[in-house]
Design an enzyme around this catalytic site. Sequence first.
Site, short mmCIF file in Angstrom:
data_model
loop_
_atom_site.label_atom_id
_atom_site.label_comp_id
_atom_site.label_asym_id
_atom_site.label_seq_id
_atom_site.Cartn_x
_atom_site.Cartn_y
_atom_site.Cartn_z
N GLY A 11 3.95 13.80 -5.24
CA GLY A 11 2.97 12.88 -5.44
C GLY A 11 1.64 13.55 -6.03
O GLY A 11 1.30 14.81 -6.26
N LEU A 13 -1.09 13.89 -4.23
CA LEU A 13 -1.75 14.88 -3.47
C LEU A 13 -0.65 15.75 -3.29
O LEU A 13 -1.06 16.99 -3.10
CB LEU A 13 -2.22 14.31 -2.25
CG LEU A 13 -2.53 15.32 -0.89
CD1 LEU A 13 -3.89 16.01 -1.33
CD2 LEU A 13 -2.69 14.40 0.36
N TRP A 62 4.43 5.05 1.33
CA TRP A 62 4.61 3.83 0.33
C TRP A 62 3.01 3.75 -0.02
O TRP A 62 2.28 3.19 0.82
CB TRP A 62 5.05 2.86 1.22
CG TRP A 62 4.96 1.30 0.43
CD1 TRP A 62 3.68 0.78 -0.05
CD2 TRP A 62 6.17 0.56 -0.01
NE1 TRP A 62 3.98 -0.49 -0.80
CE2 TRP A 62 5.37 -0.47 -0.85
CE3 TRP A 62 7.34 0.79 -0.09
CZ2 TRP A 62 5.98 -1.27 -1.70
CZ3 TRP A 62 8.31 -0.13 -0.80
CH2 TRP A 62 7.46 -1.05 -1.53
N THR A 63 2.74 3.81 -1.10
CA THR A 63 1.38 3.80 -1.88
C THR A 63 0.94 2.42 -2.72
O THR A 63 0.03 2.29 -3.24
CB THR A 63 0.75 5.11 -2.72
OG1 THR A 63 1.82 5.12 -3.70
CG2 THR A 63 0.82 6.15 -1.61
N TYR A 126 -0.84 -3.04 3.18
CA TYR A 126 -0.79 -1.38 3.35
C TYR A 126 -1.45 -0.80 4.27
O TYR A 126 -0.91 0.28 4.88
CB TYR A 126 -1.31 -1.12 1.73
CG TYR A 126 -1.57 0.51 1.74
CD1 TYR A 126 -0.49 1.37 1.53
CD2 TYR A 126 -2.94 0.96 1.49
CE1 TYR A 126 -0.87 2.58 1.27
CE2 TYR A 126 -3.38 2.05 1.56
CZ TYR A 126 -2.11 3.09 1.34
OH TYR A 126 -2.43 4.36 1.06
N LYS A 130 -0.36 1.76 7.30
CA LYS A 130 -0.64 3.07 7.45
C LYS A 130 -1.42 3.01 8.89
O LYS A 130 -1.41 4.33 9.42
CB LYS A 130 -1.93 3.40 6.47
CG LYS A 130 -1.30 3.32 5.06
CD LYS A 130 -0.40 4.56 4.71
CE LYS A 130 -1.18 5.96 4.75
NZ LYS A 130 -0.19 7.14 4.55
N1 LIG Z 1 -3.64 7.27 -4.08
C1 LIG Z 1 -4.62 6.90 -3.25
O1 LIG Z 1 -5.87 6.68 -3.97
C2 LIG Z 1 -4.87 7.20 -1.66
C3 LIG Z 1 -5.89 6.74 -1.10
C4 LIG Z 1 -6.02 6.83 0.21
C5 LIG Z 1 -5.16 7.49 0.97
N2 LIG Z 1 -3.94 7.73 0.39
C6 LIG Z 1 -2.74 8.50 1.05
O2 LIG Z 1 -2.56 9.87 0.79
C7 LIG Z 1 -1.32 10.16 0.98
C8 LIG Z 1 -0.77 10.74 -0.70
O3 LIG Z 1 -0.87 9.60 -1.45
P1 LIG Z 1 -0.56 9.93 -2.92
O4 LIG Z 1 -1.11 9.11 -3.84
O5 LIG Z 1 -0.53 11.29 -3.35
O6 LIG Z 1 1.01 9.55 -3.08
P2 LIG Z 1 1.92 9.10 -4.30
O7 LIG Z 1 1.46 9.90 -5.61
O8 LIG Z 1 2.58 7.65 -4.50
O9 LIG Z 1 3.14 10.10 -3.77
C9 LIG Z 1 4.13 9.52 -2.56
C10 LIG Z 1 4.94 10.71 -2.48
O10 LIG Z 1 6.03 10.10 -1.32
C11 LIG Z 1 7.30 10.30 -1.66
N3 LIG Z 1 8.20 9.58 -1.14
C12 LIG Z 1 8.02 8.28 -1.39
N4 LIG Z 1 9.27 7.52 -0.64
C13 LIG Z 1 9.74 8.61 0.09
C14 LIG Z 1 10.96 9.02 0.83
N5 LIG Z 1 11.58 7.73 1.22
N6 LIG Z 1 11.47 10.01 1.28
C15 LIG Z 1 10.57 11.22 0.57
N7 LIG Z 1 9.55 11.03 0.02
C16 LIG Z 1 9.13 9.72 -0.45
C17 LIG Z 1 7.12 10.36 -3.37
O11 LIG Z 1 8.20 10.90 -3.83
P3 LIG Z 1 9.02 10.44 -5.19
O12 LIG Z 1 7.91 10.75 -6.36
O13 LIG Z 1 10.01 11.29 -5.39
O14 LIG Z 1 9.35 8.86 -5.08
C18 LIG Z 1 5.98 11.05 -3.70
O15 LIG Z 1 6.20 12.56 -3.63
C19 LIG Z 1 -0.49 9.03 1.31
O16 LIG Z 1 -0.32 9.06 2.48
C20 LIG Z 1 -1.57 7.72 0.88
O17 LIG Z 1 -1.14 6.64 1.72
C21 LIG Z 1 -3.74 7.74 -1.24
#
Ligand SMILES: NC(=O)c1ccc[n+]([C@@H]2O[C@H](COP(=O)([O-])OP(=O)(O)OC[C@H]3O[C@@H](n4cnc5c(N)ncnc54)[C@H](OP(=O)(O)O)[C@@H]3O)[C@@H](O)[C@H]2O)c1
Length: 293
Positions: A11, A13, A62-63, A126, A130
């Site tokens: 992802g 991060l 789940w994002t 969402y 979380k």
């Molecule tokens: N993006 C934002 O703006 C934001 C803001 C605040 C907090 N956060 C938090 O920061 C964290 C990282 O977010 P991110 O934006 O980096 O997320 P992301 O880019 O959406 O990546 C999500 C990751 O989860 C994996 N994943 C999804 N379903 C899965 C499953 N069933 N088993 C194993 N892996 C699974 C995905 O793998 P695949 O790619 O293979 O599906 C991917 O590596 C999350 O906890 C999110 O809630 C994000």
Amino acid sequence: MNRILLLGGSGILGSEVLVQLHQRKINYAAPSSSDLNVKDRVNLERDISEFKPNWIINCSAWTNVDGAEDSYEAALELNAVAVKNIGSLAKEFGCRVVHISTDYVFDGESSRPYGEDAPVSPINRYGRSKLQGEDVLLEILPDGAYVIRTSWLYGASGKNFVKTIAKKAIHNETAKVVDDQEGSPTSARDLAKGIMDLIERHPKPGVYHYSNTGSCTWFELAQSIYKKVGADSNLVSPISSSTLDLRARRPKYSLLSKEKWKSTGFSEIPNWESSLATLLPEILVEILKSEKI
Ligand SMILES: NC(=O)c1ccc[n+]([C@@H]2O[C@H](COP(=O)([O-])OP(=O)(O)OC[C@H]3O[C@@H](n4cnc5c(N)ncnc54)[C@H](OP(=O)(O)O)[C@@H]3O)[C@@H](O)[C@H]2O)c1
């Protein structure tokens, strides 16, 4: 010697955490979601018992914020049920956990930065999913769980606002961006380094806030991206979030206080503008590479 199991390493991060683990020559395992579905407790237990990590970094989630409104059960499965399994297995196998959460646990009605102890009250599903993940993890693993809440994450990998806007900017396209939500962008690289610092120092477990310092609206962020890539920032126009008709409501203010992070003695968090300037060239390379294919 740390042994780290990274979940969600593909992802926004997770891919930056992966780089840090590699650069620091840490012993790690980072199974892909097809090798390890974190919702599958049996396989999770298998990987933990085989690799024997002393830390788990959970970047999987789940994002899809709007998607969670209609698929709440699916969001809960990943953001709460899987986190519960990670916590209980970490307890059983004696590991600590770094878990990532969000500014969307807050309702956005504050006018000053949210501290870790500020009342939580998510306004979308969402955020609720979380928050359940945070609660269940802290309850199961009070002596070994670190919940890092962050906001507005961007990086060179994955789909994110900065990348979307940078793409418009390099093509001199117009962009309409909301100017009624204030928060702080977070460079995934900075946060990945922050996670490494936290593991190294492992202060008192609990909730920590981490985002870049300073604040802006999405509109101001978009203007800054246009300026930094040399495009005309007048191509960006402000709109109200009510005109977007999105499934999920967003907090109108979600600035996170970093006082706890600072007072714990971690290195200074960079300002969002300087971090954006640092990461943007790599983001542009990713965009150009994807357009060549
Ligand atoms: N993006 C934002 O703006 C934001 C803001 C605040 C907090 N956060 C938090 O920061 C964290 C990282 O977010 P991110 O934006 O980096 O997320 P992301 O880019 O959406 O990546 C999500 C990751 O989860 C994996 N994943 C999804 N379903 C899965 C499953 N069933 N088993 C194993 N892996 C699974 C995905 O793998 P695949 O790619 O293979 O599906 C991917 O590596 C999350 O906890 C999110 O809630 C994000």
